[in-house]
Design a protein around this motif. Sequence first.
Motif, PDB file in Angstrom:
ATOM      1  N   PRO A 178      47.047  16.317 -31.195  1.00 42.56           N
ATOM      2  CA  PRO A 178      46.944  17.279 -30.084  1.00 42.56           C
ATOM      3  C   PRO A 178      46.706  16.653 -28.712  1.00 42.56           C
ATOM      4  N   GLY A 179      45.723  15.772 -28.581  1.00 42.01           N
ATOM      5  CA  GLY A 179      45.431  15.178 -27.280  1.00 42.01           C
ATOM      6  C   GLY A 179      46.561  14.303 -26.778  1.00 42.01           C
ATOM      7  N   CYS A 180      47.121  13.497 -27.665  1.00 35.51           N
ATOM      8  CA  CYS A 180      48.201  12.592 -27.265  1.00 35.51           C
ATOM      9  C   CYS A 180      49.466  13.369 -26.907  1.00 35.51           C
ATOM     10  N   THR A 181      49.699  14.475 -27.602  1.00 41.00           N
ATOM     11  CA  THR A 181      50.850  15.319 -27.276  1.00 41.00           C
ATOM     12  C   THR A 181      50.661  15.938 -25.895  1.00 41.00           C
ATOM     13  N   LYS A 182      49.465  16.444 -25.616  1.00 40.94           N
ATOM     14  CA  LYS A 182      49.174  17.036 -24.306  1.00 40.94           C
ATOM     15  C   LYS A 182      49.391  16.003 -23.202  1.00 40.94           C
ATOM     16  N   GLN A 183      48.867  14.794 -23.398  1.00 35.53           N
ATOM     17  CA  GLN A 183      48.992  13.746 -22.388  1.00 35.53           C
ATOM     18  C   GLN A 183      50.460  13.354 -22.190  1.00 35.53           C
ATOM     19  N   ALA A 184      51.194  13.158 -23.270  1.00 36.55           N
ATOM     20  CA  ALA A 184      52.603  12.772 -23.176  1.00 36.55           C
ATOM     21  C   ALA A 184      53.420  13.857 -22.469  1.00 36.55           C
ATOM     22  N   CYS A 185      53.150  15.112 -22.793  1.00 32.41           N
ATOM     23  CA  CYS A 185      53.876  16.207 -22.144  1.00 32.41           C
ATOM     24  C   CYS A 185      53.516  16.317 -20.667  1.00 32.41           C
ATOM     25  N   ASP A 186      52.260  16.026 -20.319  1.00 31.00           N
ATOM     26  CA  ASP A 186      51.877  16.006 -18.907  1.00 31.00           C
ATOM     27  C   ASP A 186      52.651  14.921 -18.165  1.00 31.00           C
ATOM     28  N   PHE A 187      52.772  13.737 -18.766  1.00 35.63           N
ATOM     29  CA  PHE A 187      53.573  12.681 -18.132  1.00 35.63           C
ATOM     30  C   PHE A 187      55.037  13.126 -18.039  1.00 35.63           C
ATOM     31  N   ARG A 188      55.564  13.688 -19.116  1.00 34.04           N
ATOM     32  CA  ARG A 188      56.958  14.172 -19.107  1.00 34.04           C
ATOM     33  C   ARG A 188      57.174  15.166 -17.963  1.00 34.04           C
ATOM     34  N   ASP A 189      56.258  16.107 -17.825  1.00 33.11           N
ATOM     35  CA  ASP A 189      56.401  17.152 -16.813  1.00 33.11           C
ATOM     36  C   ASP A 189      56.205  16.634 -15.392  1.00 33.11           C
ATOM     37  N   SER A 190      55.545  15.500 -15.235  1.00 34.26           N
ATOM     38  CA  SER A 190      55.326  14.896 -13.918  1.00 34.26           C
ATOM     39  C   SER A 190      56.284  13.748 -13.635  1.00 34.26           C
ATOM     40  N   LEU A 191      57.160  13.448 -14.586  1.00 37.30           N
ATOM     41  CA  LEU A 191      58.006  12.265 -14.482  1.00 37.30           C
ATOM     42  C   LEU A 191      58.884  12.266 -13.234  1.00 37.30           C
ATOM     43  N   GLU A 192      59.479  13.394 -12.918  1.00 36.32           N
ATOM     44  CA  GLU A 192      60.378  13.466 -11.758  1.00 36.32           C
ATOM     45  C   GLU A 192      59.627  13.168 -10.460  1.00 36.32           C
ATOM     46  N   SER A 193      58.448  13.761 -10.297  1.00 33.83           N
ATOM     47  CA  SER A 193      57.701  13.520  -9.060  1.00 33.83           C
ATOM     48  C   SER A 193      57.121  12.107  -9.024  1.00 33.83           C
ATOM     49  N   LEU A 194      56.724  11.573 -10.192  1.00 29.71           N
ATOM     50  CA  LEU A 194      56.255  10.183 -10.226  1.00 29.71           C
ATOM     51  C   LEU A 194      57.397   9.239  -9.867  1.00 29.71           C
TER      52      LEU A 194
END
Length: 161
Positions: free
Chosen positions: A48-64
């Motif tokens: 659960p935690g690692c999925t949340k973190q990975a999805c947060d990075f995925r969702d911020s990837l374009e702006s990063l």
Amino acid sequence: MTDQPTRLGTGDAAPVFSLPDADGNTVSLADFAGSSVVVYFYPAASTPGCTKQACDFRDSLESLAAAGYQVVGVSPDAPAKLKKFTEAEALTFPLLSDEDHAVAAAYGAWGEKKNYGRTYEGLIRSTVVVDPDGKVAVAQYNVRATGHVAKLRRDLGLDAA
């Protein structure tokens, strides 16, 4: 048990690495030369935690990416498990397999952990931002899975998503 790992600090040379990705291709720190790269260490794919973190990075990837940052995740999982995780969560950045923990240890992300009164060796959820010259720009240890990407964005001077 080993002592606490030596943690990296701002200005330190980032340890070089070459690790297999979810498809079995070798990815090296040198592949990101000339770019800033966020190297984040997480304990286990599909939790659960690692999925949340990975999805947060995925969702911020374009702006990063627009701010000049690339992202790579590193865990002790085998490439086959990383592939399933990548496909299940539609992750669009490389996940790397560090099964012997050598890269995590070099980055100070492998060491003693305590959980429910038990002490053991394990991966310490950590993020290291490497600048285009291969130096550590930011090093964060014992980060929380939830809200970490937003905090990292603030620490990098980017608008919170």
